[in-house]
Motif scaffolding. Structure first.
Motif, short mmCIF file in Angstrom:
data_model
loop_
_atom_site.label_atom_id
_atom_site.label_comp_id
_atom_site.label_asym_id
_atom_site.label_seq_id
_atom_site.Cartn_x
_atom_site.Cartn_y
_atom_site.Cartn_z
N GLU A 180 30.24 39.46 43.66
CA GLU A 180 31.67 39.77 43.59
C GLU A 180 32.45 38.79 44.44
O GLU A 180 31.98 38.35 45.49
CB GLU A 180 31.93 41.21 44.04
N ASN B 276 42.96 39.28 42.74
CA ASN B 276 42.02 40.08 41.95
C ASN B 276 40.62 40.02 42.54
O ASN B 276 40.24 39.04 43.20
CB ASN B 276 41.97 39.57 40.51
N ALA C 171 37.74 40.06 35.87
CA ALA C 171 38.56 40.79 36.84
C ALA C 171 38.21 42.28 36.79
O ALA C 171 38.23 42.90 35.74
CB ALA C 171 40.04 40.59 36.53
N HIS D 72 45.56 31.38 36.15
CA HIS D 72 45.46 32.18 37.37
C HIS D 72 45.29 31.33 38.63
O HIS D 72 45.69 31.76 39.71
CB HIS D 72 44.29 33.16 37.26
N TYR E 110 36.72 39.87 41.35
CA TYR E 110 36.02 39.43 40.16
C TYR E 110 34.53 39.75 40.25
O TYR E 110 33.91 39.60 41.30
CB TYR E 110 36.19 37.91 39.95
N ASP F 200 44.22 34.94 43.59
CA ASP F 200 45.28 35.59 42.80
C ASP F 200 45.38 37.08 43.09
O ASP F 200 46.15 37.79 42.45
CB ASP F 200 45.03 35.37 41.30
N TYR G 245 42.40 31.07 31.03
CA TYR G 245 42.54 32.12 32.06
C TYR G 245 42.43 31.52 33.45
O TYR G 245 43.23 31.83 34.33
CB TYR G 245 41.46 33.18 31.85
N THR H 118 39.53 44.40 39.34
CA THR H 118 40.42 45.02 40.33
C THR H 118 40.79 46.44 39.92
O THR H 118 40.69 47.38 40.72
CB THR H 118 41.70 44.18 40.49
N GLN H 119 41.24 46.61 38.69
CA GLN H 119 41.63 47.94 38.22
C GLN H 119 40.43 48.87 38.18
O GLN H 119 40.53 50.05 38.52
CB GLN H 119 42.27 47.84 36.84
#
Length: 449
Positions: free
Chosen positions: A233, A240, A264, A195, A242, A238, A191, A266-267
């Protein structure tokens, strides 16, 4: 076998080699015989060769390991024990021995009488005469075939296990990286590589952000400084965001590293922000309502209120929350019966109550309420909305007065009508009587005449 065990065995081999290569000139015959017996019965192969690499002595350990008897071995070249690709190394070894150099402990493959390959640990030391001239060499070999096979199996198992572990780390939907104190990447899972790219020997701040010094807002090495896990955080290159978890980590060689895991979010952050806005919007709608709104639990305790409820009760939100729902009404029993009905039937409609404000002002209301549930379907509370019907009550009172007035006037009109109709009937009867009298009078006149 670990490095410590190998070093220990190396020292044992070297010590045995030194004993075999020592000059016997200072020993008595009895001492020499004792030393020869020790060498002869050693579990290691102790072999001596002359300057032409011809075997000159052969102990029981050598016979056991290589399956050659002393008679079969002595007088033959040492090359008979070596694989074909190692024979050419003997001249170089002998040249070093002539210079008085010891051949360091090493592992090699030898051949036994039956042609089998034997893995051995070997030490070769020079032998010198009284004048310190090289006259040959002593070779001590220890059969490590079984030991080496076990070691290889262990190493293969470790490699397999490590590969499986790395494969597992590569499957994690988060990055995992080991960082050295000088900001270099010691290990990175798939990952992280996908990324952020390959580090190619560069420090993290160099290839992640193209900086020439560590990032000012980096908290990664706080875990190394404090010796405790650290969470923070980070906004990655990239795009995002984290959630970072850093842990102190000690490598097998004792060096200190930082193990960092980045998930991640972000969402999740976007969803949280959207939820926050939705909650704020919904709250603004609730607060904008002119009707008193509140929630209460199955125990009848108020859990939340809006501004309209504060105004109608004269109590602050802090004062209201946690108090009994029924305590703010002129008829607490009726209020209690109302909220019990909500939890029993699920809803109530237009339930009439009167709210008593702190200054004893009374506000008539109609309550509508329904229960709400958690994700599992369990009822956890009720939502109630009170509609102020003060104006409606006033209109109703005014209408009642007007109605009474209308009814009174109607009654008067009906009475007048009755009087009027009665008079008209009497006039008709009077006229009829007059007509009858006139007729009778006329008949009398006729009779008189």
């Amino acid at each position: 076998m670990n490095d410590v065990d190998e070093e220990r065995e190396k020292r044992k081999d070297e010590e045995a080699s030194d004993r075999a290569a020592s000059s016997l000139s200072n020993f008595s015959e009895e001492q020499r015989a004792l030393l020869a017996s020790i060498v002869d019965h050693s579990e290691y192969a102790v072999i001596t060769i002359d300057m032409n690499c011809v075997i000159t002595s052969w102990n029981h350990g050598a016979a056991r390991i290589y399956s050659y008897t002393e008679a079969e071995a002595v007088g033959n070249p040492l090359s008979m024990l070596l694989p074909h690709d190692a024979v050419d190394t003997l001249p170089g070894i002998m040249e070093r021995l002539v210079r008085g150099e010891r051949t360091d402990h090493y592992e090699s493959y030898h051949r036994s009488k039956d042609g089998n390959t034997i893995q051995v640990s070997v030490n070769i030391s020079p032998m010198k005469d009284r004048n310190d001239r090289a006259i040959g060499a002593s070779l001590i070999a220890r059969d490590i075939t079984v030991e080496a096979a076990a070691r290889r199996r262990t190493e293969e198992a470790v490699i397999t296990e490590r590969k499986r572990f790395v494969d597992v780390l590569d499957m994690i939907p988060a990055y995992l990286v080991l960082l050295t104190p000088d900001h270099r990447v010691s290990f990175a899972n798939r990952y992280f590589r996908e990324h952020f790219g390959e580090d190619e020997g560069r420090r993290c701040f160099e290839y992640l952000f193209h900086l020439d010094r560590p990032c000012e807002n980096c908290e990664t090495f706080e875990a190394m400084r404090s010796g405790r896990p650290h969470q923070w955080e980070w906004a990655g290159p990239d795009g995002n965001i984290y959630d970072i978890f850093d842990f102190p980590f000690v490598e097998t060689d004792g060096s200190k590293l930082v193990l960092e895991v980045g998930i991640a979010i972000t969402q999740r952050k976007a969803a949280e922000e959207a939820l926050k806005k939705a909650v704020a919007y919904n709250r603004s709608l609730i607060e904008a309502s002119l009707d008193p709104l509140l929630t209460f639990g199955p125990d009848g305790k108020i859990t939340d209120v809006n501004l309209a409820t504060e105004k109608v009760t004269g109590c602050s939100r802090k004062e209201l929350i946690g108090t009994d729902f029924s305590s703010f009404f002129t008829d607490p029993g009726a209020a209690r019966a109302g909220y019990e009905k909500v939890f029993r039937e699920g809803t109530v409609h237009d339930y009439a109550l009167e709210i008593r404000r702190r200054d004893d002002h009374i506000t008539p209301v109609l309550y509508n309420a329904s229960v709400y549930r958690d994700d599992g379907g369990t009822v956890i509370g009720a939502f109630a909305a009170a509609r102020d019907v003060t104006a409606q009550k006033k209109v109703e009172a005014e209408l009642a007065v007007q109605r009474r007035r209308v009814l009174d006037r109607l009654s008067e009109l009906e009475m007048f009508q009755r009087l009027t109709v009665g008079r008209e009937l009497k006039m008709v009867e009077l006229k009829k009587e007059i007509a009858e009298l006139r007729s009778a009078n006329a008949e009398l006149r006729k009779k008189v005449e």
